[in-house]
Design an enzyme around this catalytic site. Structure first.
Site, PDB file in Angstrom:
ATOM      1  N   CYS A  30       0.833  -1.207   0.000  1.00  0.00           N
ATOM      2  CA  CYS A  30       0.000   0.000   0.000  1.00  0.00           C
ATOM      3  C   CYS A  30       0.875   1.267   0.000  1.00  0.00           C
ATOM      4  CB  CYS A  30      -0.911  -0.059   1.225  1.00  0.00           C
ATOM      5  SG  CYS A  30      -1.697   1.491   1.668  1.00  0.00           S
ATOM      6  N   CYS A  33       0.173   3.727   2.783  1.00  0.00           N
ATOM      7  CA  CYS A  33       0.663   3.158   4.046  1.00  0.00           C
ATOM      8  C   CYS A  33       2.153   3.445   4.203  1.00  0.00           C
ATOM      9  CB  CYS A  33       0.437   1.644   4.098  1.00  0.00           C
ATOM     10  SG  CYS A  33      -1.296   1.143   4.048  1.00  0.00           S
TER      11      CYS A  33
END
Length: 136
Positions: A30, A33
């Protein structure tokens, strides 16, 4: 303070033993993230009185499902075993600091009272709906 890796094996114990815990639900693939990770890590160093934890949603799919995580990163704050904040999206440093400040300022007696009232209201509404009447 280094972040703690939460798993289904240590989650309950970690949350119950700490009065204030921030949880970052993330995954290695991600992009947002990965952008949020250094912001989160720096905050953990500034707030060494709080527990900063991470849940790898790929490795801990049961935990992610238990908290109905649908978007990552998702930040959750748990105070005294009550989830007081949960929001998807990578927060910039100033927003993360603001959220931490707001969570610190909460009157947990008031929060527990509100939770109890909401649960009682929900139970009362459930009792008023006759079985089989839903969806008609």
């Amino acid at each position: 303070m280094a972040t703690v890796e939460l798993t289904k094996e240590n989650f309950d114990q970690t949350v119950s033993e700490n009065d204030f815990i921030l949880i970052d639900f993330w995954a290695s693939w991600c992009g947002p993230c990965r952008q949020f990770a250094p912001v989160y890590e720096q905050a953990s160093e500034r707030h060494d009185d709080l527990v900063f934890a991470k849940v790898d949603t790929e490795a801990q799919q049961e935990l992610a499902a238990a908290f109905d995580i649908r978007s990552i990163p998702t930040l959750m704050i748990v105070r005294e075993n009550v989830a007081v904040f949960a929001q998807p999206g990578a927060l910039p440093e100033t927003a993360l600091e603001d959220v931490i400040g707001q969570a610190r300022a909460l009157d947990m007696d008031e929060v527990r009272k509100s939770v109890a009232e909401a649960e009682a209201q929900s139970a009362a509404e459930g009792a008023e709906t006759p079985q089989g009447a839903q969806g008609s």
